[in-house]
Design an enzyme around this catalytic site. Structure first.
Site, short mmCIF file in Angstrom:
data_model
loop_
_atom_site.label_atom_id
_atom_site.label_comp_id
_atom_site.label_asym_id
_atom_site.label_seq_id
_atom_site.Cartn_x
_atom_site.Cartn_y
_atom_site.Cartn_z
N ASP A 1 -3.28 2.47 -5.60
CA ASP A 1 -2.03 2.40 -4.84
C ASP A 1 -1.94 1.16 -3.94
OD1 ASP A 1 -3.91 3.16 -2.95
OD2 ASP A 1 -2.52 4.43 -1.85
N GLU A 2 -2.70 0.12 -4.28
CA GLU A 2 -2.64 -1.10 -3.48
C GLU A 2 -2.59 -2.33 -4.37
OE1 GLU A 2 -5.73 -1.34 -0.43
OE2 GLU A 2 -5.91 0.83 -0.59
N ASP B 1 0.87 -1.18 0.00
CA ASP B 1 0.00 0.00 0.00
C ASP B 1 0.91 1.23 0.00
OD1 ASP B 1 -1.75 2.05 0.49
OD2 ASP B 1 -2.73 1.11 2.21
MG MG Z 1 -2.37 4.11 0.31
#
Ligand code: MG
Length: 411
Positions: A104-105, A9
Protein backbone atom coordinates in the site's frame (compact mmCIF):
# COMPACT_ATOMS: atom_id res chain seq x y z
CA UNK A 1 16.48 22.07 -2.97
CA UNK A 2 13.27 21.50 -4.86
CA UNK A 3 10.63 18.88 -4.08
CA UNK A 4 11.83 15.68 -5.68
CA UNK A 5 9.60 12.99 -4.29
CA UNK A 6 5.93 12.24 -3.75
CA UNK A 7 4.93 9.32 -1.53
CA UNK A 8 1.52 7.66 -1.44
CA UNK A 9 0.47 5.54 1.54
CA UNK A 10 -3.02 4.04 1.66
CA UNK A 11 -4.74 4.37 5.04
CA UNK A 12 -5.77 1.17 6.82
CA UNK A 13 -5.43 -0.57 3.50
CA UNK A 14 -6.74 -4.10 4.12
CA UNK A 15 -9.60 -2.88 6.31
CA UNK A 16 -10.50 -0.15 3.80
CA UNK A 17 -10.60 -2.68 0.96
CA UNK A 18 -13.03 -4.79 2.99
CA UNK A 19 -15.16 -1.70 3.63
CA UNK A 20 -15.01 -0.81 -0.04
CA UNK A 21 -16.25 -4.24 -1.08
CA UNK A 22 -18.74 -4.65 1.78
CA UNK A 23 -20.54 -1.34 2.30
CA UNK A 24 -22.24 -2.66 5.44
CA UNK A 25 -18.83 -2.51 7.16
CA UNK A 26 -18.20 1.15 6.34
CA UNK A 27 -17.84 3.50 9.27
CA UNK A 28 -17.56 0.59 11.69
CA UNK A 29 -14.61 -0.47 13.84
CA UNK A 30 -13.19 -3.41 11.94
CA UNK A 31 -10.28 -5.76 12.54
CA UNK A 32 -8.80 -7.92 9.78
CA UNK A 33 -7.50 -11.27 11.03
CA UNK A 34 -5.25 -13.81 9.30
CA UNK A 35 -7.55 -16.59 10.57
CA UNK A 36 -10.80 -16.39 12.46
CA UNK A 37 -9.51 -17.32 15.91
CA UNK A 38 -9.51 -15.70 19.35
CA UNK A 39 -5.80 -16.41 19.78
CA UNK A 40 -4.67 -14.33 16.82
CA UNK A 41 -3.88 -10.63 16.27
CA UNK A 42 -5.27 -7.98 13.94
CA UNK A 43 -3.18 -7.59 10.81
CA UNK A 44 -5.09 -4.40 10.05
CA UNK A 45 -7.57 -2.12 11.79
CA UNK A 46 -10.03 0.22 10.14
CA UNK A 47 -9.75 3.96 10.59
CA UNK A 48 -12.71 3.72 12.99
CA UNK A 49 -11.06 0.92 15.00
CA UNK A 50 -7.87 2.96 15.32
CA UNK A 51 -9.85 5.62 17.20
CA UNK A 52 -10.25 3.02 19.96
CA UNK A 53 -6.52 2.36 20.03
CA UNK A 54 -6.70 -0.84 18.01
CA UNK A 55 -3.90 -1.30 15.48
CA UNK A 56 -1.88 -3.88 13.60
CA UNK A 57 -0.67 -6.43 16.15
CA UNK A 58 -3.47 -5.88 18.70
CA UNK A 59 -4.62 -9.31 19.97
CA UNK A 60 -8.27 -10.18 19.40
CA UNK A 61 -9.09 -10.33 23.13
CA UNK A 62 -7.60 -6.88 23.66
CA UNK A 63 -9.39 -5.42 20.65
CA UNK A 64 -12.68 -6.67 22.11
CA UNK A 65 -11.85 -5.02 25.39
CA UNK A 66 -11.01 -1.72 23.72
CA UNK A 67 -14.16 -1.76 21.60
CA UNK A 68 -17.13 -3.97 22.33
CA UNK A 69 -18.66 -3.46 18.90
CA UNK A 70 -15.64 -4.39 16.86
CA UNK A 71 -16.30 -6.59 13.83
CA UNK A 72 -13.69 -9.10 12.68
CA UNK A 73 -13.24 -10.37 9.14
CA UNK A 74 -10.77 -12.81 7.67
CA UNK A 75 -8.08 -11.41 5.37
CA UNK A 76 -8.39 -12.02 1.61
CA UNK A 77 -4.83 -11.51 0.36
CA UNK A 78 -5.45 -12.17 -3.33
CA UNK A 79 -8.09 -9.43 -3.39
CA UNK A 80 -5.69 -6.99 -1.72
CA UNK A 81 -3.08 -7.75 -4.36
CA UNK A 82 -5.60 -7.15 -7.12
CA UNK A 83 -6.63 -3.80 -5.62
CA UNK A 84 -2.94 -2.97 -5.16
CA UNK A 85 -2.42 -3.33 -8.92
CA UNK A 86 -5.45 -1.17 -9.62
CA UNK A 87 -4.14 1.53 -7.30
CA UNK A 88 -0.79 1.53 -9.08
CA UNK A 89 -2.61 1.90 -12.40
CA UNK A 90 -4.64 4.81 -10.96
CA UNK A 91 -1.49 6.58 -9.76
CA UNK A 92 0.18 5.90 -13.10
CA UNK A 93 -2.72 7.62 -14.85
CA UNK A 94 -1.38 10.78 -13.15
CA UNK A 95 2.40 10.25 -13.15
CA UNK A 96 4.79 7.27 -13.40
CA UNK A 97 5.31 5.25 -10.24
CA UNK A 98 9.03 5.17 -9.49
CA UNK A 99 8.97 2.41 -6.89
CA UNK A 100 6.45 0.23 -5.09
CA UNK A 101 7.63 -0.09 -1.50
CA UNK A 102 4.89 -2.29 -0.11
CA UNK A 103 1.38 -3.43 -0.91
CA UNK A 104 0.00 0.00 0.00
CA UNK A 105 2.94 2.36 -0.50
CA UNK A 106 4.53 3.78 -3.60
CA UNK A 107 6.83 6.64 -4.52
CA UNK A 108 6.91 8.88 -7.57
CA UNK A 109 9.91 10.91 -8.71
CA UNK A 110 8.84 14.48 -9.36
CA UNK A 111 10.14 15.85 -12.63
CA UNK A 112 10.39 19.31 -14.18
CA UNK A 113 7.63 21.67 -13.08
CA UNK A 114 6.19 18.98 -10.78
CA UNK A 115 8.97 20.02 -8.40
CA UNK A 116 7.27 23.35 -7.75
CA UNK A 117 5.15 23.18 -4.64
CA UNK A 118 1.84 24.25 -6.20
CA UNK A 119 2.19 21.70 -8.99
CA UNK A 120 3.31 18.94 -6.63
CA UNK A 121 0.35 19.55 -4.31
CA UNK A 122 -2.04 19.58 -7.28
CA UNK A 123 -0.55 16.27 -8.42
CA UNK A 124 -1.01 14.84 -4.92
CA UNK A 125 -4.70 15.80 -4.96
CA UNK A 126 -5.08 14.43 -8.46
CA UNK A 127 -3.62 11.08 -7.34
CA UNK A 128 -5.96 10.84 -4.35
CA UNK A 129 -8.92 11.60 -6.61
CA UNK A 130 -7.75 9.06 -9.22
CA UNK A 131 -7.72 6.36 -6.53
CA UNK A 132 -11.26 7.32 -5.45
CA UNK A 133 -12.52 7.44 -9.04
CA UNK A 134 -10.75 4.42 -10.47
CA UNK A 135 -10.56 2.05 -7.50
CA UNK A 136 -12.90 2.94 -4.66
CA UNK A 137 -14.43 5.91 -2.88
CA UNK A 138 -13.48 4.76 0.63
CA UNK A 139 -9.82 4.14 -0.21
CA UNK A 140 -8.20 7.09 1.52
CA UNK A 141 -4.51 7.79 1.22
CA UNK A 142 -1.90 10.01 2.81
CA UNK A 143 0.44 11.79 0.44
CA UNK A 144 3.83 13.16 1.45
CA UNK A 145 5.88 15.54 -0.69
CA UNK A 146 9.49 16.41 0.11
CA UNK A 147 12.99 16.98 -1.28
CA UNK A 148 13.75 13.24 -1.15
CA UNK A 149 11.92 9.93 -0.83
CA UNK A 150 12.88 9.36 2.79
CA UNK A 151 11.36 12.68 3.82
CA UNK A 152 8.34 12.21 1.54
CA UNK A 153 7.58 8.95 3.33
CA UNK A 154 8.05 10.72 6.66
CA UNK A 155 5.62 13.43 5.50
CA UNK A 156 3.05 10.81 4.48
CA UNK A 157 3.06 9.56 8.09
CA UNK A 158 2.44 12.99 9.57
CA UNK A 159 -1.25 13.25 8.72
CA UNK A 160 -3.62 10.30 8.76
CA UNK A 161 -6.10 9.57 7.42
CA UNK A 162 -6.45 11.41 4.12
CA UNK A 163 -3.34 13.54 4.58
CA UNK A 164 -1.35 15.74 2.24
CA UNK A 165 1.81 17.09 3.84
CA UNK A 166 4.71 18.98 2.30
CA UNK A 167 8.11 19.13 3.98
CA UNK A 168 10.06 22.03 2.47
CA UNK A 169 13.81 22.27 2.39
CA UNK A 170 13.92 25.42 4.50
CA UNK A 171 11.86 23.74 7.25
CA UNK A 172 14.59 21.18 7.84
CA UNK A 173 15.47 19.87 10.27
CA UNK A 174 13.08 21.55 12.78
CA UNK A 175 10.01 20.14 11.06
CA UNK A 176 11.11 16.66 12.14
CA UNK A 177 11.68 17.43 15.81
CA UNK A 178 8.18 16.47 16.94
CA UNK A 179 8.65 12.89 15.76
CA UNK A 180 9.85 9.94 17.80
CA UNK A 181 13.10 8.28 16.72
CA UNK A 182 11.32 5.03 15.98
CA UNK A 183 8.86 6.83 13.69
CA UNK A 184 11.61 7.45 11.17
CA UNK A 185 12.07 4.94 8.41
CA UNK A 186 15.24 2.92 8.92
CA UNK A 187 15.28 3.24 12.72
CA UNK A 188 14.15 -0.06 14.16
CA UNK A 189 14.45 -1.10 17.77
CA UNK A 190 18.08 -2.25 17.48
CA UNK A 191 19.16 0.98 15.78
CA UNK A 192 17.30 3.04 18.37
CA UNK A 193 19.26 1.26 21.10
CA UNK A 194 22.55 1.91 19.33
CA UNK A 195 21.64 5.58 18.97
CA UNK A 196 20.71 5.73 22.66
CA UNK A 197 24.12 4.33 23.55
CA UNK A 198 25.66 7.20 21.59
CA UNK A 199 23.59 9.71 23.56
CA UNK A 200 20.90 10.21 20.91
CA UNK A 201 17.39 9.94 22.34
CA UNK A 202 15.39 12.41 20.23
CA UNK A 203 15.03 13.30 16.58
CA UNK A 204 16.46 16.73 17.38
CA UNK A 205 19.59 15.07 18.75
CA UNK A 206 19.72 12.85 15.69
CA UNK A 207 19.47 15.83 13.36
CA UNK A 208 22.19 17.76 15.14
CA UNK A 209 24.53 14.80 15.61
CA UNK A 210 27.79 14.87 13.72
CA UNK A 211 28.22 12.92 10.55
CA UNK A 212 30.75 10.53 12.08
CA UNK A 213 28.49 9.85 15.04
CA UNK A 214 25.88 8.54 12.62
CA UNK A 215 28.60 6.70 10.75
CA UNK A 216 29.43 4.92 13.97
CA UNK A 217 25.79 4.13 14.75
CA UNK A 218 25.22 2.65 11.33
CA UNK A 219 28.63 1.07 11.15
CA UNK A 220 29.61 2.67 7.86
CA UNK A 221 28.43 4.61 4.86
CA UNK A 222 24.77 4.01 5.78
CA UNK A 223 25.18 6.58 8.55
CA UNK A 224 26.48 9.18 6.12
CA UNK A 225 23.57 8.50 3.84
CA UNK A 226 21.18 8.95 6.75
CA UNK A 227 22.88 12.21 7.67
CA UNK A 228 22.34 13.45 4.13
CA UNK A 229 18.78 12.18 3.85
CA UNK A 230 17.78 14.06 7.01
CA UNK A 231 19.04 17.20 5.28
CA UNK A 232 16.94 16.70 2.18
CA UNK A 233 19.69 15.46 -0.08
CA UNK A 234 19.03 12.82 -2.68
CA UNK A 235 21.56 10.25 -1.70
CA UNK A 236 20.68 7.26 -3.77
CA UNK A 237 21.33 7.50 -7.46
CA UNK A 238 18.51 9.56 -8.87
CA UNK A 239 17.15 8.53 -12.23
CA UNK A 240 20.10 10.43 -13.68
CA UNK A 241 22.25 7.40 -13.04
CA UNK A 242 19.76 4.97 -14.38
CA UNK A 243 21.31 2.67 -16.91
CA UNK A 244 18.27 1.05 -18.42
CA UNK A 245 14.49 1.17 -18.59
CA UNK A 246 12.69 -2.06 -19.27
CA UNK A 247 9.50 -3.98 -18.99
CA UNK A 248 8.68 -7.64 -19.24
CA UNK A 249 5.47 -9.57 -19.11
CA UNK A 250 4.38 -13.16 -18.68
CA UNK A 251 1.89 -13.94 -21.44
CA UNK A 252 -1.54 -15.33 -20.71
CA UNK A 253 -2.05 -18.75 -22.36
CA UNK A 254 -4.12 -17.28 -25.22
CA UNK A 255 -1.35 -14.79 -26.09
CA UNK A 256 1.54 -17.22 -26.49
CA UNK A 257 1.54 -17.24 -30.30
CA UNK A 258 4.09 -15.07 -32.16
CA UNK A 259 1.61 -12.42 -33.37
CA UNK A 260 0.17 -11.78 -29.93
CA UNK A 261 3.61 -11.85 -28.33
CA UNK A 262 4.85 -9.22 -30.77
CA UNK A 263 1.83 -7.03 -30.07
CA UNK A 264 2.53 -7.21 -26.34
CA UNK A 265 6.18 -6.35 -27.04
CA UNK A 266 5.11 -3.17 -28.82
CA UNK A 267 3.02 -2.18 -25.83
CA UNK A 268 5.96 -2.79 -23.52
CA UNK A 269 8.26 -0.82 -25.79
CA UNK A 270 5.91 2.14 -25.92
CA UNK A 271 5.52 2.13 -22.20
CA UNK A 272 9.30 1.98 -21.71
CA UNK A 273 9.81 4.79 -24.22
CA UNK A 274 7.27 6.91 -22.39
CA UNK A 275 9.13 6.39 -19.13
CA UNK A 276 12.37 7.19 -20.89
CA UNK A 277 11.01 10.54 -22.05
CA UNK A 278 9.47 11.27 -18.69
CA UNK A 279 12.88 10.95 -17.08
CA UNK A 280 14.49 13.06 -19.80
CA UNK A 281 16.61 10.34 -21.36
CA UNK A 282 17.59 9.03 -24.77
CA UNK A 283 18.43 5.37 -25.34
CA UNK A 284 21.25 4.10 -27.50
CA UNK A 285 20.25 0.46 -27.43
CA UNK A 286 17.24 -1.82 -27.44
CA UNK A 287 17.29 -5.34 -26.01
CA UNK A 288 14.68 -7.97 -26.68
CA UNK A 289 14.26 -11.15 -24.68
CA UNK A 290 11.95 -14.08 -25.12
CA UNK A 291 11.37 -16.99 -22.75
CA UNK A 292 9.71 -20.09 -24.10
CA UNK A 293 7.58 -22.65 -22.38
CA UNK A 294 9.65 -25.33 -20.69
CA UNK A 295 10.70 -28.24 -22.90
CA UNK A 296 12.47 -31.52 -22.16
CA UNK A 297 15.73 -29.67 -22.86
CA UNK A 298 15.08 -26.98 -20.24
CA UNK A 299 13.90 -23.37 -20.45
CA UNK A 300 14.72 -22.07 -23.92
CA UNK A 301 15.29 -18.33 -24.15
CA UNK A 302 16.53 -15.93 -26.75
CA UNK A 303 18.13 -12.53 -26.26
CA UNK A 304 19.39 -10.01 -28.77
CA UNK A 305 20.26 -6.35 -28.83
CA UNK A 306 20.55 -3.49 -31.31
CA UNK A 307 22.54 -0.26 -30.98
CA UNK A 308 21.85 3.14 -32.53
CA UNK A 309 22.49 6.84 -32.10
CA UNK A 310 20.67 7.86 -28.89
CA UNK A 311 17.10 9.12 -29.20
CA UNK A 312 13.78 8.79 -27.38
CA UNK A 313 11.45 8.48 -30.33
CA UNK A 314 8.88 5.70 -30.31
CA UNK A 315 8.43 5.95 -34.08
CA UNK A 316 12.11 5.17 -34.57
CA UNK A 317 12.12 2.39 -31.96
CA UNK A 318 9.30 0.48 -33.66
CA UNK A 319 11.37 -0.63 -36.69
CA UNK A 320 14.28 -1.60 -34.42
CA UNK A 321 11.98 -3.91 -32.50
CA UNK A 322 10.60 -5.29 -35.77
CA UNK A 323 14.12 -6.01 -37.00
CA UNK A 324 15.19 -7.74 -33.78
CA UNK A 325 12.03 -9.81 -33.88
CA UNK A 326 12.83 -10.94 -37.44
CA UNK A 327 16.31 -12.03 -36.36
CA UNK A 328 15.12 -14.69 -33.95
CA UNK A 329 15.47 -18.33 -35.01
CA UNK A 330 12.31 -20.40 -35.35
CA UNK A 331 10.39 -20.59 -32.07
CA UNK A 332 11.03 -23.81 -30.14
CA UNK A 333 7.52 -23.62 -28.69
CA UNK A 334 4.92 -21.25 -27.22
CA UNK A 335 6.33 -17.96 -25.94
CA UNK A 336 5.90 -17.66 -22.19
CA UNK A 337 7.42 -14.30 -21.40
CA UNK A 338 8.55 -11.28 -23.41
CA UNK A 339 10.58 -8.25 -22.44
CA UNK A 340 12.22 -5.14 -23.83
CA UNK A 341 15.01 -3.06 -22.33
CA UNK A 342 16.15 0.38 -23.43
CA UNK A 343 19.86 0.57 -22.68
CA UNK A 344 22.86 2.91 -23.05
CA UNK A 345 20.88 5.79 -21.60
CA UNK A 346 22.12 9.35 -21.83
CA UNK A 347 20.46 12.49 -20.60
CA UNK A 348 18.45 14.12 -23.30
CA UNK A 349 20.27 17.41 -22.82
CA UNK A 350 23.61 15.72 -23.45
CA UNK A 351 22.69 14.32 -26.81
CA UNK A 352 24.16 16.34 -29.62
CA UNK A 353 21.60 16.60 -32.31
CA UNK A 354 21.74 17.66 -35.86
CA UNK A 355 19.91 20.97 -36.01
CA UNK A 356 18.08 19.90 -39.10
CA UNK A 357 17.49 16.34 -38.09
CA UNK A 358 14.18 15.51 -39.75
CA UNK A 359 13.34 13.15 -36.87
CA UNK A 360 13.13 16.02 -34.42
CA UNK A 361 9.57 16.72 -35.41
CA UNK A 362 8.69 13.40 -33.83
CA UNK A 363 9.51 14.89 -30.47
CA UNK A 364 6.39 17.01 -30.49
CA UNK A 365 4.34 13.99 -31.43
CA UNK A 366 5.91 11.89 -28.69
CA UNK A 367 5.32 14.47 -26.01
CA UNK A 368 1.71 14.99 -27.07
CA UNK A 369 1.26 11.23 -26.98
CA UNK A 370 2.71 11.01 -23.49
CA UNK A 371 0.53 13.79 -22.17
CA UNK A 372 -2.65 12.29 -23.55
CA UNK A 373 -1.81 8.82 -22.29
CA UNK A 374 -0.91 10.15 -18.88
CA UNK A 375 -4.12 12.03 -18.69
CA UNK A 376 -6.59 9.52 -20.03
CA UNK A 377 -4.93 6.21 -19.27
CA UNK A 378 -2.11 4.33 -20.94
CA UNK A 379 -4.15 2.81 -23.74
CA UNK A 380 -5.78 5.91 -25.10
CA UNK A 381 -3.27 6.48 -27.86
CA UNK A 382 -1.02 3.80 -29.21
CA UNK A 383 0.69 2.75 -32.35
CA UNK A 384 -0.87 0.28 -34.74
CA UNK A 385 1.47 -2.57 -33.88
CA UNK A 386 0.38 -2.61 -30.28
CA UNK A 387 -3.29 -2.99 -31.00
CA UNK A 388 -3.42 -6.69 -30.34
CA UNK A 389 -1.56 -6.49 -27.07
CA UNK A 390 -3.57 -3.63 -25.68
CA UNK A 391 -4.83 -4.56 -22.26
CA UNK A 392 -2.87 -7.79 -22.38
CA UNK A 393 -0.21 -6.44 -20.05
CA UNK A 394 -2.26 -4.36 -17.66
CA UNK A 395 -0.97 -3.39 -14.22
CA UNK A 396 1.57 -6.14 -14.27
CA UNK A 397 3.76 -3.83 -16.27
CA UNK A 398 3.68 -1.22 -13.61
CA UNK A 399 4.52 -3.74 -10.96
CA UNK A 400 7.26 -5.60 -12.76
CA UNK A 401 9.58 -2.65 -13.23
CA UNK A 402 9.65 -2.00 -9.56
CA UNK A 403 12.20 -4.37 -8.01
CA UNK A 404 14.91 -2.93 -10.20
CA UNK A 405 14.04 0.62 -9.13
CA UNK A 406 13.94 -0.24 -5.46
CA UNK A 407 17.55 -1.30 -5.56
CA UNK A 408 18.49 2.15 -6.78
CA UNK A 409 16.82 4.10 -4.07
CA UNK A 410 15.81 2.60 -0.80
CA UNK A 411 15.36 6.00 0.80
MG1 MG B 1 -0.64 2.33 4.86
Amino acid sequence: MALHSLYVDLNSFFASVEQQLRPELRGRPLGVLPVMADTTCCIAASIDAKRFGIRTGTPVWQARKLCRDIVFVQARPSIYVEIHHRIIAAVESCTPVGAVLSIDEMACDLMGSEREEARAVALGKQIKQAIYDQVGEVLHSSVGIAPNRFLAKTASNMQKPDGLVVIRQHELPQRLYGLKLGALNGIGRAMEQRLNQLGIHTVEQLCTARRDTLRRAWGGIGGEHYYAKLRGENVAPAPTQRSSVGHSHVLAPELRDPDSALAVLYRLLHKAAMRLRHYGYCAGGLGLHLHYLKTAAGHPRWVDQARFAPHADTLQLNPVLAELWQRRPSDPGPILKVGVTLTDLVEHSQVTRDLFDPDDRHETLNSVLDRINQRYGPNTLYFGGAHHGRGAAPMRIAFSHVPELQVENDG
